[in-house]
Design an enzyme around this catalytic site. Structure first.
Site, PDB file in Angstrom:
ATOM      1  CG  HIS A 151      -5.813   3.677  -5.618  1.00 14.15           C
ATOM      2  ND1 HIS A 151      -7.049   3.529  -4.534  1.00 14.15           N
ATOM      3  CD2 HIS A 151      -5.234   3.512  -5.069  1.00 14.15           C
ATOM      4  CE1 HIS A 151      -6.382   3.251  -3.387  1.00 14.15           C
ATOM      5  NE2 HIS A 151      -4.918   2.876  -4.338  1.00 14.15           N
ATOM      6  CG  ASP A 153      -1.596   1.413  -5.736  1.00 15.67           C
ATOM      7  OD1 ASP A 153      -2.306   2.097  -4.353  1.00 15.67           O
ATOM      8  OD2 ASP A 153      -2.153   0.103  -5.154  1.00 15.67           O
ATOM      9  CG  HIS A 301      -6.904  -1.377  -6.012  1.00 15.66           C
ATOM     10  ND1 HIS A 301      -5.636  -0.709  -7.082  1.00 15.66           N
ATOM     11  CD2 HIS A 301      -6.324  -0.826  -4.596  1.00 15.66           C
ATOM     12  CE1 HIS A 301      -4.833   0.229  -5.801  1.00 15.66           C
ATOM     13  NE2 HIS A 301      -5.471  -0.109  -4.501  1.00 15.66           N
ATOM     14  NE  ARG A 316       1.107  -1.822  -2.592  1.00 14.86           N
ATOM     15  CZ  ARG A 316       0.642  -0.653  -2.395  1.00 14.86           C
ATOM     16  NH1 ARG A 316      -0.021  -0.261  -3.128  1.00 14.86           N
ATOM     17  NH2 ARG A 316       2.156   0.332  -2.945  1.00 14.86           N
TER      18      ARG A 316
END
Length: 325
Positions: A151, A153, A301, A316
């Site tokens: 996917h 994000d 990723h 993140r």
């Protein structure tokens, strides 16, 4: 009047994602998804108008010929001068994901590094979430990971994030790698007739598309009201490099607009498989102090969930992006 691209897609012409081949008695090598593609894939790491130049301010070790490189000689906790920032941005655009090891940085330093590349984006979907900042992901035996699917994000937003900076706080001794795939290389290697058929196609992206297994129905309804489904091009143009990239993914892409649902799903599955070819990928093994910085416009990723019951903790930061075109 029917748009030209739909005339191609909905015609009787059999394209590689069509499943009618098996019923038509084709030999296995000619059936969709089973054909052997002999010979090397013709891959390019940078666009046709980009020059392949060395980097002067840091060392760079590629993880594959087209995507992913480890950068050495850069302290992300220290101020970065304008020349170093320009070289890092060029490496970021050319390699799509950069990795830094042994970075003993704080949350504040991670955030400061992310701010060098643009405004920060709110990541939390929870009501009353604070402003843009760091999102922490704790994965353990009681909170197993659901990221083990290819996917990009947050594509269910009108302006998906431009980039992410991910820092490992704690991880397993073995396992928990992250794979990245180059969506531009995947597009380049599609057959010419498929690239032609994709022109102008758009897909619906929905943040809640795959949440049903682990999010209560009332929470899905709230998120869907706050972030309704959006339409994005199936092939987006990278705003800085100009490269066309596949922009559909198995987590957030719900359907192809204007296409009969079954055939649209066959097309999506065909494109998902294309993105999974190892020739377009790199794999990163995390070590203490590792940081990954990736271009969410150019890559997808896959976070490998192979380490439970061991745990993994990351933080993140998202850099805000623009409307895909």
């Amino acid at each position: 009047m029917t748009a030209p691209h739909l005339t191609i897609v909905e015609s009787e012409q059999r394209l590689p994602w069509d499943q009618a081949g098996a019923e038509a008695g084709l030999p296995p090598a000619d059936r969709p998804g089973r054909a052997v593609r002999g010979g090397p894939r013709r891959l390019r790491r940078i666009g046709p108008n980009q020059a392949d130049r060395p980097y002067r301010r840091f060392g760079l070790t590629p993880l594959s010929p087209v995507i992913g490189a480890e950068v050495s000689g850069v302290d992300l906790g220290a101020p970065l001068d304008q020349e170093l920032r320009a070289e890092l941005r060029r490496a970021f655009l050319e390699w799509k994901v950069l990795f830094f090891r042994d970075q003993r940085i704080t949350q504040e330093q991670q955030t400061a590094f992310a701010r060098l590349w643009g405004e920060l984006e709110q990541q939390s979907l929870a009501p009353g979430a604070p402003g843009p900042g760091v999102a922490r992901y704790v994965k353990d035996a009681a909170n197993a990971g659901f990221e083990n699917a290819w996917h990009a994000d947050m594509t269910g937003r009108p302006r998906p994030a431009m980039a992410f900076v991910l820092r490992l706080l704690d991880g397993p001794e073995v396992g928990g790698d992250t794979l990245f795939t180059d969506a531009g290389a995947a597009y380049d290697c599609l057959p010419a007739e498929v690239r032609s058929a994709l022109e102008g196609l758009r897909a619906v992206h929905d943040l809640t598309a795959t949440m049903g297994r682990f999010v209560p129905a009332d929470e899905i309804a709230r998120i869907r009201e706050q972030y309704p489904p959006v339409s994005h091009p199936v092939v987006r143009t990278h705003p800085e490099t100009g490269r066309p990239t596949l922009f559909v993914n198995s987590v957030f892409t719900d359907r192809i607009e204007g296409m009969e649902p079954e055939r649209g799903e066959q097309l999506l599955q065909y494109l998902f498989r294309q993105l999974q070819a190892p020739e377009y990928q790199c794999r990163f093994r995390w070590t203490p102090g590792s940081v990954a910085f990736w271009d969410n416009r150019a890559v997808q990723h896959y976070a490998v969930s192979d380490y439970f019951p061991a745990g993994r903790v990351t933080e993140r930061v998202a850099v805000a992006g623009g409307v895909p075109f």
